[in-house]
Write a protein that holds these residues in place. Structure first.
Motif, PDB file in Angstrom:
ATOM      1  N   THR A  19      63.476 -55.293 -17.072  1.00  0.00           N
ATOM      2  CA  THR A  19      63.685 -55.516 -15.921  1.00  0.00           C
ATOM      3  C   THR A  19      62.661 -56.599 -15.299  1.00  0.00           C
ATOM      4  N   ALA A 270      63.224 -53.628  -6.058  1.00  0.00           N
ATOM      5  CA  ALA A 270      64.302 -53.658  -6.969  1.00  0.00           C
ATOM      6  C   ALA A 270      65.183 -52.473  -6.867  1.00  0.00           C
ATOM      7  N   PRO A 271      66.466 -52.756  -6.845  1.00  0.00           N
ATOM      8  CA  PRO A 271      67.464 -51.574  -6.322  1.00  0.00           C
ATOM      9  C   PRO A 271      67.049 -50.427  -7.620  1.00  0.00           C
ATOM     10  N   ARG A 272      67.305 -49.261  -7.073  1.00  0.00           N
ATOM     11  CA  ARG A 272      67.201 -48.017  -7.605  1.00  0.00           C
ATOM     12  C   ARG A 272      68.589 -47.449  -7.997  1.00  0.00           C
ATOM     13  N   GLU A 273      68.968 -46.658  -9.067  1.00  0.00           N
ATOM     14  CA  GLU A 273      70.308 -46.228  -9.066  1.00  0.00           C
ATOM     15  C   GLU A 273      70.555 -45.103  -7.907  1.00  0.00           C
ATOM     16  N   ASP A 280      73.193 -51.627  -4.964  1.00  0.00           N
ATOM     17  CA  ASP A 280      73.838 -52.223  -6.130  1.00  0.00           C
ATOM     18  C   ASP A 280      72.759 -52.776  -7.104  1.00  0.00           C
ATOM     19  N   THR A 281      72.785 -52.329  -8.151  1.00  0.00           N
ATOM     20  CA  THR A 281      71.720 -52.960  -9.181  1.00  0.00           C
ATOM     21  C   THR A 281      72.121 -54.411  -9.299  1.00  0.00           C
ATOM     22  N   GLU A 282      73.235 -55.057  -8.952  1.00  0.00           N
ATOM     23  CA  GLU A 282      73.517 -56.584  -9.319  1.00  0.00           C
ATOM     24  C   GLU A 282      73.210 -57.246  -8.069  1.00  0.00           C
TER      25      GLU A 282
END
Length: 298
Positions: A19, A270-273, A280-282
């Motif tokens: 990451t 940072a996006p988390r699930e 959205d992780t992208e």
């Protein structure tokens, strides 16, 4: 305007390393992590120690500034924090920034050294003394200091910081006493927007609150003789700022509004699930490709 990413220290390094490396390679200007022992709704989950995580991050990144957002006087002592900061400045090749704030009751750190929670006044007093002593420690090879909350006797910081005359400090503050500290000691200032999130804010109200804080910082710099224009003014973007991750265009529009309000550095979680900061992780990949070049021109 610069753009950074805040990465929670919750994953084992075998996964987290990817990451940190990815966001550095994507071209984000800065990478940060919280300095807590645990945090709010994630208190029962994994949470790793901040300074070792940043040391490891220094080894897998090459360009991005690295730092704490923010180190808390509620459970740290300036001597240990400064010694770790000097080491991180060296390991990173002069890419480290030490963020410092009062800490928060909800973060779970204000009573970890004892059962009683520090009052707001105690947290503010510890914050002020922590910043003053840390400034001396980072500037001098040997420091002796006697305070009400923190003291140091012949504390050695040899060989000292790579960055001169010391590594930068980013002061998180919104009230008068904290802004005075930022104006006197900070090379950067940090806000998370409105201080009473629970009340609920529209994106417009969030922007207005940040703009008012920027104006108060300018006034504090005028009083203290600080260089407002040279100070990096950071907004750690929170939900009240709006749906800024939906598209690169939405992020650009948000960045334009905050640049006009006087912010020079946006920091995105940072996006988390799932759970807090789920997204959205992208999303940050798309922003890096389609928005960062334009943001740097603001």
């Amino acid at each position: 305007m610069r753009t950074g990413v805040l990465i929670l220290p919750e994953e084992r390094w075998t996964r987290a390393a990817r990451t940190w490396r990815t966001f550095d390679e994507l071209g984000y200007d800065s990478l940060w992590t919280y300095d807590h022992l645990s945090w709010r709704t994630l208190a029962e989950g994994p949470w790793f120690s901040t300074f070792p995580v940043l040391a490891a991050a220094a080894g897998v990144t090459r360009k991005a500034t690295l730092g704490t957002l923010v180190t808390s006087p509620n459970f740290r002592h300036p001597v240990g924090a400064a010694k770790d900061a000097v080491a991180l400045d060296d390991i990173s090749g002069g890419r480290f920034v030490l963020g410092i704030g009062t800490g928060s009751v909800g973060a779970g750190d204000s009573n970890v050294l004892g059962r009683e929670t520090f009052s707001r006044r105690e947290r503010t007093e510890r914050f002020e003394e922590f910043v003053r002593l840390t400034d001396e420690l980072l500037r001098n090879p040997v420091t002796t200091f006697t305070g009400e909350h923190f003291s140091a006797y012949e504390a050695r910081m040899i060989p000292g910081c790579v960055q001169w005359p010391r590594l930068p400090m980013a002061i998180a503050a919104t009230g008068p006493r904290g802004l005075a500290l930022a104006a006197r000691y900070g090379q950067a200032w940090v806000t998370t927007g409105p201080t009473d999130w629970a009340r609920g804010f529209t994106p417009e109200e969030c922007l207005e609150a940040v703009a008012a804080q920027v104006a108060a910082l300018r006034a504090a710099c005028d009083r203290a003789g600080g260089d407002f224009d040279a100070m990096d003014r950071m907004f750690v973007v929170t939900d009240p700022a709006g749906d800024f991750l939906s598209t690169p265009d939405a992020f650009l529009k948000m960045a334009e509004r905050y640049a006009a309000a006087g912010i020079t550095h946006l920091v995105l979680h940072a996006p988390r699930e799932e759970g807090i900061y789920a997204a959205d992780t992208e999303a940050l990949h798309r922003i890096a490709t389609d928005a960062l070049p334009a943001v740097r021109e603001m």
